[in-house]
Design an enzyme around this catalytic site. Sequence first.
Site, PDB file in Angstrom:
ATOM      1  N   LYS A  49       0.825  -1.227   0.000  1.00  0.00           N
ATOM      2  CA  LYS A  49       0.000   0.000   0.000  1.00  0.00           C
ATOM      3  C   LYS A  49       0.856   1.275   0.000  1.00  0.00           C
ATOM      4  O   LYS A  49       0.347   2.354  -0.283  1.00  0.00           O
ATOM      5  CB  LYS A  49      -1.008  -0.005   1.154  1.00  0.00           C
ATOM      6  CG  LYS A  49      -0.450   0.189   2.542  1.00  0.00           C
ATOM      7  CD  LYS A  49      -1.605   0.318   3.538  1.00  0.00           C
ATOM      8  CE  LYS A  49      -1.090   0.553   4.950  1.00  0.00           C
ATOM      9  NZ  LYS A  49      -2.185   0.704   5.899  1.00  0.00           N
ATOM     10  N   ASP A  50       2.160   1.146   0.304  1.00  0.00           N
ATOM     11  CA  ASP A  50       3.051   2.311   0.255  1.00  0.00           C
ATOM     12  C   ASP A  50       3.583   2.583  -1.149  1.00  0.00           C
ATOM     13  O   ASP A  50       4.192   3.628  -1.393  1.00  0.00           O
ATOM     14  CB  ASP A  50       4.267   2.111   1.181  1.00  0.00           C
ATOM     15  CG  ASP A  50       3.879   2.130   2.651  1.00  0.00           C
ATOM     16  OD1 ASP A  50       2.821   2.690   2.980  1.00  0.00           O
ATOM     17  OD2 ASP A  50       4.635   1.572   3.474  1.00  0.00           O
TER      18      ASP A  50
ATOM     19  N   ARG B 189      -9.060   7.921   4.588  1.00  0.00           N
ATOM     20  CA  ARG B 189      -9.984   6.836   4.211  1.00  0.00           C
ATOM     21  C   ARG B 189     -10.703   6.292   5.438  1.00  0.00           C
ATOM     22  O   ARG B 189     -11.939   6.149   5.445  1.00  0.00           O
ATOM     23  CB  ARG B 189      -9.177   5.715   3.528  1.00  0.00           C
ATOM     24  CG  ARG B 189      -9.941   4.426   3.294  1.00  0.00           C
ATOM     25  CD  ARG B 189      -8.995   3.313   2.837  1.00  0.00           C
ATOM     26  NE  ARG B 189      -7.956   3.026   3.795  1.00  0.00           N
ATOM     27  CZ  ARG B 189      -8.105   2.266   4.876  1.00  0.00           C
ATOM     28  NH1 ARG B 189      -9.274   1.719   5.141  1.00  0.00           N
ATOM     29  NH2 ARG B 189      -7.101   2.051   5.701  1.00  0.00           N
ATOM     30  N   ARG B 190      -9.944   5.990   6.496  1.00  0.00           N
ATOM     31  CA  ARG B 190     -10.575   5.452   7.714  1.00  0.00           C
ATOM     32  C   ARG B 190     -11.481   6.489   8.357  1.00  0.00           C
ATOM     33  O   ARG B 190     -12.614   6.187   8.722  1.00  0.00           O
ATOM     34  CB  ARG B 190      -9.483   5.030   8.714  1.00  0.00           C
ATOM     35  CG  ARG B 190      -8.703   3.794   8.289  1.00  0.00           C
ATOM     36  CD  ARG B 190      -7.493   3.554   9.183  1.00  0.00           C
ATOM     37  NE  ARG B 190      -6.723   2.392   8.751  1.00  0.00           N
ATOM     38  CZ  ARG B 190      -5.410   2.262   8.909  1.00  0.00           C
ATOM     39  NH1 ARG B 190      -4.714   3.227   9.485  1.00  0.00           N
ATOM     40  NH2 ARG B 190      -4.789   1.177   8.493  1.00  0.00           N
TER      41      ARG B 190
ATOM     42  N   ARG C 165       0.500  10.256  14.301  1.00  0.00           N
ATOM     43  CA  ARG C 165       1.577   9.800  13.416  1.00  0.00           C
ATOM     44  C   ARG C 165       2.606   9.011  14.211  1.00  0.00           C
ATOM     45  O   ARG C 165       2.571   8.925  15.419  1.00  0.00           O
ATOM     46  CB  ARG C 165       2.275  11.004  12.754  1.00  0.00           C
ATOM     47  CG  ARG C 165       1.592  11.580  11.525  1.00  0.00           C
ATOM     48  CD  ARG C 165       1.505  10.651  10.323  1.00  0.00           C
ATOM     49  NE  ARG C 165       2.641   9.783  10.102  1.00  0.00           N
ATOM     50  CZ  ARG C 165       3.762  10.105   9.497  1.00  0.00           C
ATOM     51  NH1 ARG C 165       3.921  11.323   9.024  1.00  0.00           N
ATOM     52  NH2 ARG C 165       4.734   9.234   9.327  1.00  0.00           N
TER      53      ARG C 165
ATOM     54  N   ARG D 201       2.899   4.961  18.064  1.00  0.00           N
ATOM     55  CA  ARG D 201       1.454   5.181  18.183  1.00  0.00           C
ATOM     56  C   ARG D 201       0.870   4.434  19.383  1.00  0.00           C
ATOM     57  O   ARG D 201       0.026   4.968  20.098  1.00  0.00           O
ATOM     58  CB  ARG D 201       0.747   4.753  16.890  1.00  0.00           C
ATOM     59  CG  ARG D 201       0.977   5.753  15.774  1.00  0.00           C
ATOM     60  CD  ARG D 201       0.101   5.465  14.599  1.00  0.00           C
ATOM     61  NE  ARG D 201       0.908   5.192  13.414  1.00  0.00           N
ATOM     62  CZ  ARG D 201       0.404   5.030  12.212  1.00  0.00           C
ATOM     63  NH1 ARG D 201      -0.888   5.098  12.017  1.00  0.00           N
ATOM     64  NH2 ARG D 201       1.183   4.799  11.183  1.00  0.00           N
TER      65      ARG D 201
ATOM     66  N   CYS E  58      -2.840   8.886  -0.969  1.00  0.00           N
ATOM     67  CA  CYS E  58      -3.190   9.015   0.458  1.00  0.00           C
ATOM     68  C   CYS E  58      -3.802  10.381   0.770  1.00  0.00           C
ATOM     69  O   CYS E  58      -4.208  10.645   1.892  1.00  0.00           O
ATOM     70  CB  CYS E  58      -1.981   8.728   1.345  1.00  0.00           C
ATOM     71  SG  CYS E  58      -0.628   9.872   1.124  1.00  0.00           S
TER      72      CYS E  58
END
Length: 322
Positions: free
Chosen positions: A59-60, A110-111, A128, A134, A222
């Site tokens: 996904k990166d 998105r979330r 972040r 996190r 993103c």
Amino acid sequence: MMLRELYPDLCFEIVAMSTTGDKILDTALSKIGEKSLFTKELENALERNEVDLVVHSLKDLPTCLPPGFTIGAVCKRENPLDAVVFHPKNCGKTLSLLPEKSVIGTSSLRRAAQLKKKFPHLEFRDIRGNLNTRLKKLDEKEDFSAIILAAAGLKRMGWESRIGQLLSPEDCLYAVGQGALAVEVRAKDQEILNMVSALHDADTVLCCIAERAFMKRLEGGCSVPVAVNTLMKDGQLYLTGAVYSLDGSDSLKETMQTSVSYPHQNEDGPNDDVQHVGITAKNVPGQAQEAAENLGIELASLLLSKGAKHILSVARQLNDAR
């Protein structure tokens, strides 16, 4: 580890590297707007022949890779769903049971877009840092009631026990390529390309080609809320794709399917290294890859015909203004 098992006679050296994305910890990724945040330094090392292959979270990786590079393997996907990790005081709860105005940490547009719509009683705030950072911010302070992370990342780090709730696709569609690892190599390095191609998982390859083609056609990244869900069943590939406004109030979501049941033909010849959205998979039938890519393009085109471009351009503008 997988390569060591497949090629016990070869010596593999692991080189740990940091990227710009790992270092910028005070800004939401969607605000930085750089497509190669987690890849540039690694690709530079690949170009200089300092390393022969690079492992990324798929996904990166942008849907268009720089010239000279290709994704030579997409490994079997871990659970692609998003997971909720709760502050210790909220252990045993779910998002719907959290008190009004509880703060949820996520830097993913998105979330946030999907969950704001689904759980209007909650507030969402950027967080972040790497997984360690996190989790530390969650546990040691009272700023967040819970944070949202990819289930796959938690599992790979051995922290699966921290998952308090898995978000079903009905609650939250996932990111393009989420849960899959990609191996990037030099496109002309046949020896390495042949070696890593043994790591390809055919179903994961086809799902991710469809997802990446969907994202590419939408020109997503993103900095806009684009989400997917794929399912492979009885030779049929089902792709659900959606776009959202930043607050989730405006959205478009559709599902399409295609057959990817094709025999493997010997495809040596001038086209033996055809890339599909950056992926080279010689051991997956070319017709199946084409069908998967077309599925992503057609689904994106359907959403664009219904107004997706407007939703995404407004989301991009609002995000830039934040």
